[in-house]
Design a protein around this motif. Structure first.
Motif, PDB file in Angstrom:
ATOM      1  N   GLY A   1      31.062   6.968  11.327  1.00  0.00           N
ATOM      2  CA  GLY A   1      29.758   7.124  12.091  1.00  0.00           C
ATOM      3  C   GLY A   1      29.117   5.893  12.406  1.00  0.00           C
ATOM      4  N   GLU A   2      28.093   5.924  12.880  1.00  0.00           N
ATOM      5  CA  GLU A   2      26.997   4.883  13.356  1.00  0.00           C
ATOM      6  C   GLU A   2      26.423   3.983  12.251  1.00  0.00           C
ATOM      7  N   GLN A   3      26.119   4.866  11.066  1.00  0.00           N
ATOM      8  CA  GLN A   3      25.457   4.526  10.020  1.00  0.00           C
ATOM      9  C   GLN A   3      26.563   3.798   9.119  1.00  0.00           C
ATOM     10  N   ALA A   4      27.822   4.052   9.106  1.00  0.00           N
ATOM     11  CA  ALA A   4      28.764   3.298   8.507  1.00  0.00           C
ATOM     12  C   ALA A   4      29.005   2.086   9.171  1.00  0.00           C
ATOM     13  N   SER A   5      29.200   2.089  10.384  1.00  0.00           N
ATOM     14  CA  SER A   5      29.172   0.562  11.253  1.00  0.00           C
ATOM     15  C   SER A   5      28.016  -0.199  10.993  1.00  0.00           C
ATOM     16  N   ALA A   6      26.916   0.418  10.894  1.00  0.00           N
ATOM     17  CA  ALA A   6      25.777  -0.545  10.501  1.00  0.00           C
ATOM     18  C   ALA A   6      25.959  -1.147   9.112  1.00  0.00           C
ATOM     19  N   LEU A   7      26.504  -0.415   8.108  1.00  0.00           N
ATOM     20  CA  LEU A   7      26.779  -1.214   6.875  1.00  0.00           C
ATOM     21  C   LEU A   7      27.649  -2.171   6.896  1.00  0.00           C
ATOM     22  N   ARG A   8      28.769  -1.912   7.449  1.00  0.00           N
ATOM     23  CA  ARG A   8      29.863  -2.903   7.773  1.00  0.00           C
ATOM     24  C   ARG A   8      29.509  -3.958   8.665  1.00  0.00           C
ATOM     25  N   SER A   9      28.651  -3.830   9.372  1.00  0.00           N
ATOM     26  CA  SER A   9      27.993  -5.017  10.313  1.00  0.00           C
ATOM     27  C   SER A   9      27.085  -5.938   9.198  1.00  0.00           C
ATOM     28  N   LEU A  10      26.240  -5.254   8.465  1.00  0.00           N
ATOM     29  CA  LEU A  10      25.509  -6.037   7.403  1.00  0.00           C
ATOM     30  C   LEU A  10      26.335  -6.712   6.462  1.00  0.00           C
ATOM     31  N   ALA A  11      27.420  -5.926   5.943  1.00  0.00           N
ATOM     32  CA  ALA A  11      28.478  -6.712   5.136  1.00  0.00           C
ATOM     33  C   ALA A  11      28.895  -7.866   5.614  1.00  0.00           C
ATOM     34  N   ARG A  12      29.060  -7.740   7.011  1.00  0.00           N
ATOM     35  CA  ARG A  12      29.548  -9.085   7.544  1.00  0.00           C
ATOM     36  C   ARG A  12      28.515 -10.245   7.720  1.00  0.00           C
ATOM     37  N   GLU A  13      27.373  -9.758   7.938  1.00  0.00           N
ATOM     38  CA  GLU A  13      26.303 -10.739   7.862  1.00  0.00           C
ATOM     39  C   GLU A  13      26.181 -11.436   6.508  1.00  0.00           C
ATOM     40  N   GLN A  14      26.304 -10.641   5.449  1.00  0.00           N
ATOM     41  CA  GLN A  14      25.937 -10.960   4.145  1.00  0.00           C
ATOM     42  C   GLN A  14      27.465 -11.484   3.524  1.00  0.00           C
ATOM     43  N   LEU A  15      28.442 -11.851   4.351  1.00  0.00           N
ATOM     44  CA  LEU A  15      29.546 -12.590   4.061  1.00  0.00           C
ATOM     45  C   LEU A  15      30.572 -11.952   2.974  1.00  0.00           C
ATOM     46  N   CYS A  16      30.282 -10.612   2.818  1.00  0.00           N
ATOM     47  CA  CYS A  16      30.955  -9.917   2.055  1.00  0.00           C
ATOM     48  C   CYS A  16      31.922  -8.739   2.419  1.00  0.00           C
ATOM     49  N   ASP A  17      32.178  -8.719   3.763  1.00  0.00           N
ATOM     50  CA  ASP A  17      32.985  -7.595   4.261  1.00  0.00           C
ATOM     51  C   ASP A  17      34.375  -7.467   3.885  1.00  0.00           C
ATOM     52  N   GLU A  18      34.841  -8.692   3.231  1.00  0.00           N
ATOM     53  CA  GLU A  18      36.127  -8.645   2.681  1.00  0.00           C
ATOM     54  C   GLU A  18      36.081  -7.857   1.168  1.00  0.00           C
ATOM     55  N   ARG A  19      34.903  -7.481   0.504  1.00  0.00           N
ATOM     56  CA  ARG A  19      34.727  -6.958  -0.561  1.00  0.00           C
ATOM     57  C   ARG A  19      33.744  -6.044  -0.624  1.00  0.00           C
ATOM     58  N   PHE A  20      33.468  -5.367   0.175  1.00  0.00           N
ATOM     59  CA  PHE A  20      32.624  -4.082   0.527  1.00  0.00           C
ATOM     60  C   PHE A  20      33.514  -3.238   1.566  1.00  0.00           C
ATOM     61  N   HIS A  21      33.785  -2.257   1.022  1.00  0.00           N
ATOM     62  CA  HIS A  21      34.829  -1.227   1.851  1.00  0.00           C
ATOM     63  C   HIS A  21      34.408   0.175   1.677  1.00  0.00           C
ATOM     64  N   ILE A  22      34.338   0.878   3.096  1.00  0.00           N
ATOM     65  CA  ILE A  22      33.861   2.340   3.053  1.00  0.00           C
ATOM     66  C   ILE A  22      35.203   3.110   3.435  1.00  0.00           C
ATOM     67  N   VAL A  23      35.356   4.209   2.246  1.00  0.00           N
ATOM     68  CA  VAL A  23      36.577   4.891   2.355  1.00  0.00           C
ATOM     69  C   VAL A  23      36.047   6.169   2.461  1.00  0.00           C
ATOM     70  N   PRO A  24      36.796   6.993   3.609  1.00  0.00           N
ATOM     71  CA  PRO A  24      36.528   8.251   3.751  1.00  0.00           C
ATOM     72  C   PRO A  24      37.167   9.314   2.482  1.00  0.00           C
ATOM     73  N   VAL A  25      36.227  10.238   1.989  1.00  0.00           N
ATOM     74  CA  VAL A  25      36.540  11.135   0.936  1.00  0.00           C
ATOM     75  C   VAL A  25      36.619  12.369   1.324  1.00  0.00           C
ATOM     76  N   GLY A  26      37.568  13.176   1.241  1.00  0.00           N
ATOM     77  CA  GLY A  26      37.749  14.492   1.612  1.00  0.00           C
ATOM     78  C   GLY A  26      37.285  15.430   0.355  1.00  0.00           C
ATOM     79  N   ALA A  27      38.336  16.424   0.186  1.00  0.00           N
ATOM     80  CA  ALA A  27      37.938  17.572  -0.710  1.00  0.00           C
ATOM     81  C   ALA A  27      37.940  16.810  -2.108  1.00  0.00           C
ATOM     82  N   SER A  28      38.988  15.827  -2.261  1.00  0.00           N
ATOM     83  CA  SER A  28      39.101  15.364  -3.733  1.00  0.00           C
ATOM     84  C   SER A  28      38.851  13.723  -3.676  1.00  0.00           C
ATOM     85  N   ALA A  29      37.900  13.444  -4.775  1.00  0.00           N
ATOM     86  CA  ALA A  29      37.520  11.818  -4.757  1.00  0.00           C
ATOM     87  C   ALA A  29      38.692  11.122  -5.869  1.00  0.00           C
TER      88      ALA A  29
END
Length: 223
Positions: free
Chosen positions: A72-100
């Protein structure tokens, strides 16, 4: 009364951690932090991105978010912030379903920063998997995370909390024996106090106590 989680048969094994990281394409020398969280303002995720950027480059971070939010949009905003902070290769958002479990198995340390929290069921789940925890000292979290016993607590409302959190995870990275000790104690605590079976038993006991008290009052009324 604490929430309850399913206790895995064993703590995370080295083979499970290697397999999980291969699936996520992490390099072997990465020290992997992570959390399970909805994307919400009180979860301090923007602050977390900036904090990840301050860590050494061999530290990576996984945010396990609900599937509907991870794209979603909020996740995209976090990814954009990670790029601005130069840590997008180290900050990852992973979708989690029924099992974590697939995400938790990749971690070295579970991190949970929040402005407010009733308890933090995700923390109990991470502890059940044998992970040490670094978390905010807020709400009910201190009831389950004990400093230098099952993890470390950070006053994330204080100025300079980032440095304290950075020191905590770097100390854990440098001391695998301590990580193992905290993880072992965390799993034991979850098994003893935070299992779903324990929650059901304690809930039933409370209802029996209430019903017995009500029956006693009813009997006194009719005598």
């Amino acid at each position: 009364m604490h929430d309850g989680v399913q206790i895995p048969p064993t703590a995370i094994t080295p083979d499970q951690r290697i397999a999980a990281r291969q699936r996520l394409q992490f390099l072997e020398n990465q020290f992997v932090l992570g959390t399970l969280s909805s994307i919400a303002p009180e979860k301090m995720l923007e602050q977390t991105v900036r904090w990840v950027a301050s860590l050494p480059t061999n530290f990576s971070f996984l945010l396990g978010a609900p599937e509907r939010q991870a794209s979603g949009e909020q996740a995209s905003a976090l990814r954009s912030l990670a790029r601005e902070q130069l840590c997008d290769e180290r900050f990852h958002i992973v979708p989690v379903g029924a099992s974590a479990s697939a995400l938790l198995e990749a971690l070295d340390v579970f991190v949970y920063f929040s402005k407010s929290e009733g308890l933090g069921s995700a923390i109990l789940l991470a502890m059940a998997h044998g992970l040490p925890v670094v978390a905010s000292r807020t709400g009910g979290i201190p009831e389950i995370v004990s400093p230098d016993e099952t993890g470390e607590l950070i006053d994330t409302a204080a100025t300079g909390w980032e440095a304290a959190a950075r020191q905590a995870v770097m100390a854990l990275q440098a001391d695998p024996d301590r990580r193992n000790r905290l993880g072992t104690h965390a799993r034991a605590f979850a098994a003893a106090h935070g299992s779903s079976d324990n929650m059901v038993a304690r809930t039933a006991a409370i209802y029996r106590e209430i019903l017995a008290a009500c029956a006693g009052e009813s009997q006194q009324t009719h005598t």
